[in-house]
Design an enzyme around this catalytic site. Structure first.
Site, mmCIF file in Angstrom:
data_model
loop_
_atom_site.group_PDB
_atom_site.id
_atom_site.type_symbol
_atom_site.label_atom_id
_atom_site.label_comp_id
_atom_site.label_asym_id
_atom_site.label_seq_id
_atom_site.Cartn_x
_atom_site.Cartn_y
_atom_site.Cartn_z
ATOM 1 C CG ASP A 244 -32.157 4.462 0.023
ATOM 2 O OD1 ASP A 244 -32.163 5.268 0.826
ATOM 3 O OD2 ASP A 244 -32.756 3.469 0.032
ATOM 4 C CE1 TYR B 193 -40.784 5.255 -1.279
ATOM 5 C CE2 TYR B 193 -42.547 4.769 0.335
ATOM 6 C CZ TYR B 193 -41.428 4.899 -0.126
ATOM 7 O OH TYR B 193 -41.209 6.234 0.864
ATOM 8 C CG ASP C 160 -28.460 -1.182 -0.893
ATOM 9 O OD1 ASP C 160 -27.619 -1.516 -0.313
ATOM 10 O OD2 ASP C 160 -29.288 -0.004 -0.883
ATOM 11 N NE ARG D 277 -32.058 1.457 1.796
ATOM 12 C CZ ARG D 277 -31.265 2.377 3.575
ATOM 13 N NH1 ARG D 277 -29.589 1.289 3.634
ATOM 14 N NH2 ARG D 277 -31.138 3.116 3.717
#
Length: 300
Positions: free
Chosen positions: A46, A74, A88, A180
């Site tokens: 993103d 992550y 987000d 997300r």
């Protein structure tokens, strides 16, 4: 048809992507800096996410699927108590809650997000809905029933709790995971809502953020041999597959797209593997009875 202008250069560049740039913008920057004919990346980040963006040049683009399929790590933070349209911090607030779960409740809830799980992508995602990108439809105000899809989560752990509103997590997962969605679904499971506030990809298959080049360094070294020296071999992108050594005759046959003889190894009949000759990748394919049957051939 006019051919694309540029250099015939192949290899991988590990970029430590900054927040604020799209993955496509980074790939275009790398392609310009090398003057390369062809470039692609192994897994979108993103725009606000940072970390590993592995960019393939030339023949290395043929190895992209093998990096995309590999595990990735992550680290991210979830803001508890608030749901947003984008899952987000960039989105509009749509729901809030004063509930704040304990550390023990969070750790217990994480159990449901490990192993083989089903995950619904965010409304603002690149998933296609009847030929249109979901984010385009979401921006137009449409709400969609996106289909859930399987995701393998190797591990998911709470690493910190800076305050009651924030929990920091580390996740190792397979292809197609949406951090997300993890934040959104974890917040729902805890009865308090949640969204991602920051996200960083620490590693992706064989590539690590610690080895990444910054966009500023790419711009500074553009069109120089010093930048070429940072390029990793195409073969790094094949780290997840077993390597077979091709005979000279086998390599010649493989380069022409035909099955070629490879030296005996411990791979089984029907396994996917790659063949090398004199240290360079020749082809990827399926091993059968002493030969590799190629699906991708490298023109190096």
């Amino acid at each position: 048809m006019a051919r694309k202008k540029g250099r015939d250069i192949s290899g991988w560049l590990v970029v430590d992507k900054p927040a604020g740039l799209t993955s496509t913008a980074v790939v275009n920057k790398v392609r310009w800096a090398f003057g390369a004919k062809k470039a692609g990346h192994a897994g979108t980040l993103d725009p606000q996410a940072t970390g590993v963006l592995a960019v393939a040049l030339g023949e290395a683009t043929k190895t992209v699927p093998f990096v995309t399929d590999a595990l990735k790590c992550y680290v991210f933070a979830v803001r508890l108590g608030v749901a947003t349209t984008t899952d987000d911090a960039e989105g509009e607030v749509i729901e809030t809650s004063s509930t704040r779960p304990s550390d023990e409740a969070i750790r217990a809830a994480l159990d449901a997000f490990r192993g083989e799980i089903m995950q619904v992508p965010p409304q603002f995602s690149a998933v296609k809905v009847e030929g249109e990108r979901a984010y385009a439809l979401a921006r137009a105000g449409e709400e969609m029933e996106l289909a859930s899809r399987p995701l393998w989560v190797e591990s998911l752990e709470m690493t910190a709790r800076p305050d009651a509103d924030v929990v920091e997590l580390e996740m190792v997962c397979g292809k197609g995971g949406y951090v997300r969605s993890i934040a959104r679904d974890l917040g729902r499971a805890l009865g308090c809502f949640g969204h991602v506030t920051w996200l960083r990809r620490e590693w992706s298959g064989p590539f690590e953020a610690a080895d990444g080049v910054t966009v500023e360094e790419i711009e500074e070294l553009a069109k120089t041999e010093a930048l070429d020296d940072l390029l990793l071999p195409l073969e790094v992108g094949l780290a997840e597959l077993p390597e077979l050594r091709a005979t000279a005759e086998g390599a010649a046959r493989l380069r022409n797209g035909n099955p070629g003889m490879v030296l005996a190894s411990d791979v089984d009949w029907g396994d996917e593997a790659w063949a090398s000759h004199e240290g360079r990748a020749v082809a990827v394919g399926v091993y059968k009875s002493g030969e590799l049957h190629p699906s991708r051939v490298f023109n190096l």
